[in-house]
Design a protein around this motif. Structure first.
Motif, PDB file in Angstrom:
ATOM      1  N   LEU A 169       0.992  -1.331  -0.067  1.00 33.81           N
ATOM      2  CA  LEU A 169       0.055  -0.081   0.086  1.00 33.81           C
ATOM      3  C   LEU A 169       0.758   1.404   0.074  1.00 33.81           C
ATOM      4  CD1 LEU A 169      -2.548   1.531   0.042  1.00 33.81           C
ATOM      5  CD2 LEU A 169      -2.735   1.187   2.569  1.00 33.81           C
ATOM      6  N   VAL A 170       1.909   1.185   0.747  1.00 28.69           N
ATOM      7  CA  VAL A 170       2.723   2.442   0.758  1.00 28.69           C
ATOM      8  C   VAL A 170       3.395   2.645  -0.448  1.00 28.69           C
ATOM      9  CG1 VAL A 170       4.899   3.259   1.447  1.00 28.69           C
ATOM     10  CG2 VAL A 170       3.507   2.146   3.214  1.00 28.69           C
ATOM     11  N   ALA A 171       3.576   1.686  -1.450  1.00 27.73           N
ATOM     12  CA  ALA A 171       4.240   1.804  -2.689  1.00 27.73           C
ATOM     13  C   ALA A 171       3.119   2.408  -3.564  1.00 27.73           C
ATOM     14  CB  ALA A 171       4.626   0.374  -3.069  1.00 27.73           C
ATOM     15  N   ILE A 172       1.834   1.858  -3.591  1.00 29.41           N
ATOM     16  CA  ILE A 172       0.918   2.446  -4.146  1.00 29.41           C
ATOM     17  C   ILE A 172       0.589   3.921  -3.916  1.00 29.41           C
ATOM     18  CG2 ILE A 172      -1.528   2.118  -4.732  1.00 29.41           C
ATOM     19  CD1 ILE A 172      -1.426  -0.807  -4.399  1.00 29.41           C
ATOM     20  N   GLN A 173       0.548   4.384  -2.917  1.00 27.40           N
ATOM     21  CA  GLN A 173       0.480   5.621  -2.268  1.00 27.40           C
ATOM     22  C   GLN A 173       1.635   6.587  -2.849  1.00 27.40           C
ATOM     23  OE1 GLN A 173       0.770   4.854   1.973  1.00 27.40           O
ATOM     24  NE2 GLN A 173      -1.803   5.469   2.121  1.00 27.40           N
ATOM     25  N   LEU A 174       2.984   6.050  -2.905  1.00 20.57           N
ATOM     26  CA  LEU A 174       4.223   6.796  -3.382  1.00 20.57           C
ATOM     27  C   LEU A 174       3.752   6.825  -5.234  1.00 20.57           C
ATOM     28  CD1 LEU A 174       6.826   5.485  -0.894  1.00 20.57           C
ATOM     29  CD2 LEU A 174       5.627   7.810  -1.110  1.00 20.57           C
ATOM     30  N   ASP A 175       3.421   5.635  -5.793  1.00 21.12           N
ATOM     31  CA  ASP A 175       3.284   5.780  -7.131  1.00 21.12           C
ATOM     32  C   ASP A 175       2.031   5.954  -7.786  1.00 21.12           C
ATOM     33  OD1 ASP A 175       5.150   5.006  -9.209  1.00 21.12           O
ATOM     34  OD2 ASP A 175       4.160   3.121  -9.528  1.00 21.12           O
ATOM     35  N   SER A 176       1.025   6.626  -6.999  1.00 23.63           N
ATOM     36  CA  SER A 176      -0.334   6.632  -7.581  1.00 23.63           C
ATOM     37  C   SER A 176      -0.315   7.486  -8.908  1.00 23.63           C
ATOM     38  CB  SER A 176      -1.269   7.528  -6.516  1.00 23.63           C
ATOM     39  OG  SER A 176      -0.532   8.737  -6.100  1.00 23.63           O
ATOM     40  N   GLU A 177       0.655   8.418  -9.174  1.00 25.89           N
ATOM     41  CA  GLU A 177       0.526   9.382 -10.338  1.00 25.89           C
ATOM     42  C   GLU A 177       1.122   8.293 -11.453  1.00 25.89           C
ATOM     43  OE1 GLU A 177       2.889  12.738 -10.033  1.00 25.89           O
ATOM     44  OE2 GLU A 177       1.902  13.640  -8.342  1.00 25.89           O
ATOM     45  N   LYS A 178       1.935   7.506 -11.312  1.00 24.01           N
ATOM     46  CA  LYS A 178       2.260   6.605 -12.199  1.00 24.01           C
ATOM     47  C   LYS A 178       1.072   5.584 -12.692  1.00 24.01           C
ATOM     48  CE  LYS A 178       5.835   3.034 -13.649  1.00 24.01           C
ATOM     49  NZ  LYS A 178       4.852   2.252 -14.017  1.00 24.01           N
ATOM     50  N   ILE A 179       0.592   5.042 -11.895  1.00 24.73           N
ATOM     51  CA  ILE A 179      -0.812   4.291 -12.012  1.00 24.73           C
ATOM     52  C   ILE A 179      -2.017   5.197 -12.790  1.00 24.73           C
ATOM     53  CG2 ILE A 179      -2.671   3.077 -11.126  1.00 24.73           C
ATOM     54  CD1 ILE A 179      -0.890   2.271  -8.760  1.00 24.73           C
ATOM     55  N   ALA A 180      -2.156   6.239 -12.404  1.00 30.11           N
ATOM     56  CA  ALA A 180      -3.146   7.109 -13.270  1.00 30.11           C
ATOM     57  C   ALA A 180      -2.699   7.400 -14.442  1.00 30.11           C
ATOM     58  CB  ALA A 180      -3.463   8.464 -12.447  1.00 30.11           C
ATOM     59  N   ARG A 181      -1.209   7.439 -14.565  1.00 26.13           N
ATOM     60  CA  ARG A 181      -1.085   7.994 -16.280  1.00 26.13           C
ATOM     61  C   ARG A 181      -0.942   6.744 -17.062  1.00 26.13           C
ATOM     62  NH1 ARG A 181       3.587   9.591 -14.715  1.00 26.13           N
ATOM     63  NH2 ARG A 181       5.023   7.504 -15.166  1.00 26.13           N
ATOM     64  N   ASP A 182      -0.690   5.458 -16.391  1.00 27.38           N
ATOM     65  CA  ASP A 182      -0.162   4.399 -17.230  1.00 27.38           C
ATOM     66  C   ASP A 182      -1.588   3.638 -17.529  1.00 27.38           C
ATOM     67  OD1 ASP A 182       2.447   4.798 -17.169  1.00 27.38           O
ATOM     68  OD2 ASP A 182       2.565   2.937 -15.428  1.00 27.38           O
ATOM     69  N   LEU A 183      -2.622   4.025 -16.730  1.00 25.97           N
ATOM     70  CA  LEU A 183      -3.866   3.310 -16.946  1.00 25.97           C
ATOM     71  C   LEU A 183      -4.868   4.336 -17.326  1.00 25.97           C
ATOM     72  CD1 LEU A 183      -4.394   1.154 -13.884  1.00 25.97           C
ATOM     73  CD2 LEU A 183      -3.676   0.351 -16.213  1.00 25.97           C
ATOM     74  N   ARG A 184      -4.481   5.554 -17.843  1.00 29.03           N
ATOM     75  CA  ARG A 184      -5.317   6.541 -18.526  1.00 29.03           C
ATOM     76  C   ARG A 184      -6.684   6.615 -17.629  1.00 29.03           C
ATOM     77  NH1 ARG A 184      -3.309   3.623 -23.106  1.00 29.03           N
ATOM     78  NH2 ARG A 184      -5.531   2.727 -23.388  1.00 29.03           N
ATOM     79  N   LEU A 185      -6.371   6.860 -16.307  1.00 28.25           N
ATOM     80  CA  LEU A 185      -7.588   6.964 -15.391  1.00 28.25           C
ATOM     81  C   LEU A 185      -8.296   8.346 -15.758  1.00 28.25           C
ATOM     82  CD1 LEU A 185      -6.455   6.167 -12.025  1.00 28.25           C
ATOM     83  CD2 LEU A 185      -7.599   4.672 -13.735  1.00 28.25           C
ATOM     84  N   PRO A 186      -9.741   8.427 -15.706  1.00 27.51           N
ATOM     85  CA  PRO A 186     -10.210   9.405 -16.215  1.00 27.51           C
ATOM     86  C   PRO A 186     -10.201  10.557 -14.984  1.00 27.51           C
ATOM     87  CG  PRO A 186     -12.078   7.823 -15.211  1.00 27.51           C
ATOM     88  CD  PRO A 186     -10.343   6.981 -15.573  1.00 27.51           C
ATOM     89  N   PRO A 187      -9.782  11.829 -15.674  1.00 27.51           N
ATOM     90  CA  PRO A 187      -9.469  12.748 -14.648  1.00 27.51           C
ATOM     91  C   PRO A 187     -10.474  13.269 -13.561  1.00 27.51           C
ATOM     92  CG  PRO A 187      -9.879  13.839 -16.844  1.00 27.51           C
ATOM     93  CD  PRO A 187     -10.024  12.250 -16.970  1.00 27.51           C
ATOM     94  N   CYS A 188     -10.453  13.789 -12.419  1.00 25.44           N
ATOM     95  CA  CYS A 188     -11.171  14.264 -11.883  1.00 25.44           C
ATOM     96  C   CYS A 188     -12.190  15.217 -12.498  1.00 25.44           C
ATOM     97  CB  CYS A 188     -10.415  14.936 -10.419  1.00 25.44           C
ATOM     98  SG  CYS A 188     -11.840  15.649  -9.347  1.00 25.44           S
ATOM     99  N   PRO A 189     -13.732  15.217 -12.519  1.00 24.47           N
ATOM    100  CA  PRO A 189     -14.435  15.930 -13.260  1.00 24.47           C
ATOM    101  C   PRO A 189     -14.342  17.529 -12.398  1.00 24.47           C
ATOM    102  CG  PRO A 189     -15.582  13.958 -12.597  1.00 24.47           C
ATOM    103  CD  PRO A 189     -14.057  13.811 -11.786  1.00 24.47           C
ATOM    104  N   LYS A 190     -14.626  18.355 -13.628  1.00 17.03           N
ATOM    105  CA  LYS A 190     -14.251  19.773 -13.139  1.00 17.03           C
ATOM    106  C   LYS A 190     -15.176  20.063 -12.028  1.00 17.03           C
ATOM    107  CE  LYS A 190     -14.394  24.479 -15.043  1.00 17.03           C
ATOM    108  NZ  LYS A 190     -14.673  25.462 -16.152  1.00 17.03           N
ATOM    109  N   ILE A 191     -16.509  19.872 -11.864  1.00 17.51           N
ATOM    110  CA  ILE A 191     -17.230  19.873 -10.781  1.00 17.51           C
ATOM    111  C   ILE A 191     -16.931  19.575  -9.587  1.00 17.51           C
ATOM    112  CG2 ILE A 191     -18.812  17.930 -11.284  1.00 17.51           C
ATOM    113  CD1 ILE A 191     -21.244  20.218 -10.487  1.00 17.51           C
ATOM    114  N   ILE A 192     -16.088  18.397  -9.574  1.00 18.29           N
ATOM    115  CA  ILE A 192     -15.870  17.913  -8.325  1.00 18.29           C
ATOM    116  C   ILE A 192     -14.595  18.539  -7.565  1.00 18.29           C
ATOM    117  CG2 ILE A 192     -14.615  15.772  -6.898  1.00 18.29           C
ATOM    118  CD1 ILE A 192     -16.272  13.890  -8.745  1.00 18.29           C
ATOM    119  N   ASP A 193     -13.532  18.845  -8.685  1.00 14.86           N
ATOM    120  CA  ASP A 193     -12.573  19.856  -8.278  1.00 14.86           C
ATOM    121  C   ASP A 193     -12.958  21.155  -7.866  1.00 14.86           C
ATOM    122  OD1 ASP A 193      -9.644  20.402  -8.461  1.00 14.86           O
ATOM    123  OD2 ASP A 193      -9.918  21.786  -9.862  1.00 14.86           O
ATOM    124  N   GLU A 194     -13.874  21.693  -8.353  1.00 19.84           N
ATOM    125  CA  GLU A 194     -14.238  23.137  -7.831  1.00 19.84           C
ATOM    126  C   GLU A 194     -14.919  23.104  -6.480  1.00 19.84           C
ATOM    127  OE1 GLU A 194     -16.939  24.786 -11.091  1.00 19.84           O
ATOM    128  OE2 GLU A 194     -15.083  25.037 -12.629  1.00 19.84           O
TER     129      GLU A 194
END
Length: 302
Positions: free
Chosen positions: A24-49
């Motif tokens: 889990l620690v590794a996933i926490q540290l590497d979350s950006e890589k997982i999101a990029r490699d798997l092309r995760l849908p970005p956070c919707p604008k309304i959630i971010d706002e």
């Protein structure tokens, strides 16, 4: 999409305080890589706002109401929720600012996230996705009925958890063409076995992906960690800091919903229920009779 269970922008909780393992620690540290490699849908604008507005100690409810009102489907969901018997209003309200103030910022954020995840992974994208959402809708309905009876939990939070905990599967359905035959081959198998098989076949598992998606979408850290562990009852037995109690409650509630769903479909118990039940009862402060009563009440409304 069901698999059997097996016995075996809040301030993040530290890995040490949660008693997390190296994976889990590794996933926490590497979350950006997982999101990029798997092309995760970005956070919707309304959630971010909305998250940015929530972070402001002088949060303006009028601005929040206006933001919600930009999405007709979301506005309708908010008003439907606040006018439900759960909130016990004397008369219906059509004012979004008033609705947000009654539901609360945290619950409004949960409602937004649930609507956005449904829109992001539309059921029209294939049979397996339709099946995924049919199961999710049934489980979410049970969660909504049961949550008010479990006093240690927030109804909107647990509905969001039940909906999001397997969202990693929706990502994998969209990402991997061979995921559909993989699911067919492992249907009816044990959840933890399926997770290991996903790692072997796709390098990542749906609980890992769900954890990263939750973080990307600004869900609370406790919910993200509960998503990571949601198939693993061993988390109950581990010696965690007091900060982990909300995580244990979410995991326990997920098992409870799965058990009620199984009973409603004429099955006996989910796999490993005999070992899960004692810890579940303790964590949720309920009794076996409460479970029987909840199952009967759900079946009487179907």
């Amino acid at each position: 999409m069901e698999v059997a269970q097996r016995r075996h922008r809040q301030e993040p909780l530290s890995a040490g305080s949660m008693g997390t393992d190296p994976e889990l620690v590794a996933i926490q540290l590497d979350s950006e890589k997982i999101a990029r490699d798997l092309r995760l849908p970005p956070c919707p604008k309304i959630i971010d706002e909305f998250s940015r507005l929530m972070a402001d100690e002088y949060a303006d409810l009028r601005r929040m109401g206006d933001l919600v009102g930009k999405d007709l489907a979301l506005a309708a969901s908010i008003l439907r929720a606040v006018n439900s018997p759960y909130y016990g209003l004397g008369r219906e309200t059509t004012n979004l600012q008033h609705a947000v103030s009654i539901i609360g910022l945290k619950n409004t954020s949960s409602l937004i996230a649930r609507l956005m995840i449904r829109q992001t992974f539309a059921s029209k994208s294939g049979r397996l996705m339709q099946e995924f959402w049919n199961d999710s809708a049934s489980l979410c309905e049970i969660a909504g009925r049961v949550a008010p009876e479990v006093r240690c939990l927030d109804a909107e939070e647990v509905r969001s958890f039940v909906l999001f905990r397997n969202a990693g599967q929706a990502v994998m359905i969209n990402r991997y063409e061979r995921y559909a035959p993989f699911v067919a081959a492992h249907r009816g198998g044990l959840a933890l076995d399926m997770i290991e098989a996903e790692k072997a076949e796709f390098e990542n598992s749906h609980n890992q992906i769900g954890y990263v998606l939750a973080k990307e979408w600004c869900l609370p850290e406790t919910m993200a960690l509960a998503i990571y562990y949601h198939h693993d009852p061993r988390y109950f037995a581990s010696a965690h800091a007091p900060a982990s109690i909300p995580i244990k409650r979410l995991i326990a509630f997920g098992f409870l919903v799965d058990q009620l769903h199984a009973l409603g479909r004429g099955n006996s118990v989910i796999d490993g229920w005999e070992e899960i039940e004692p810890n579940l009862l303790k964590v949720l402060a309920i009794t076996p009779d409460d479970i029987v009563r909840l199952a009967q009440s759900i079946n009487s409304l179907d």
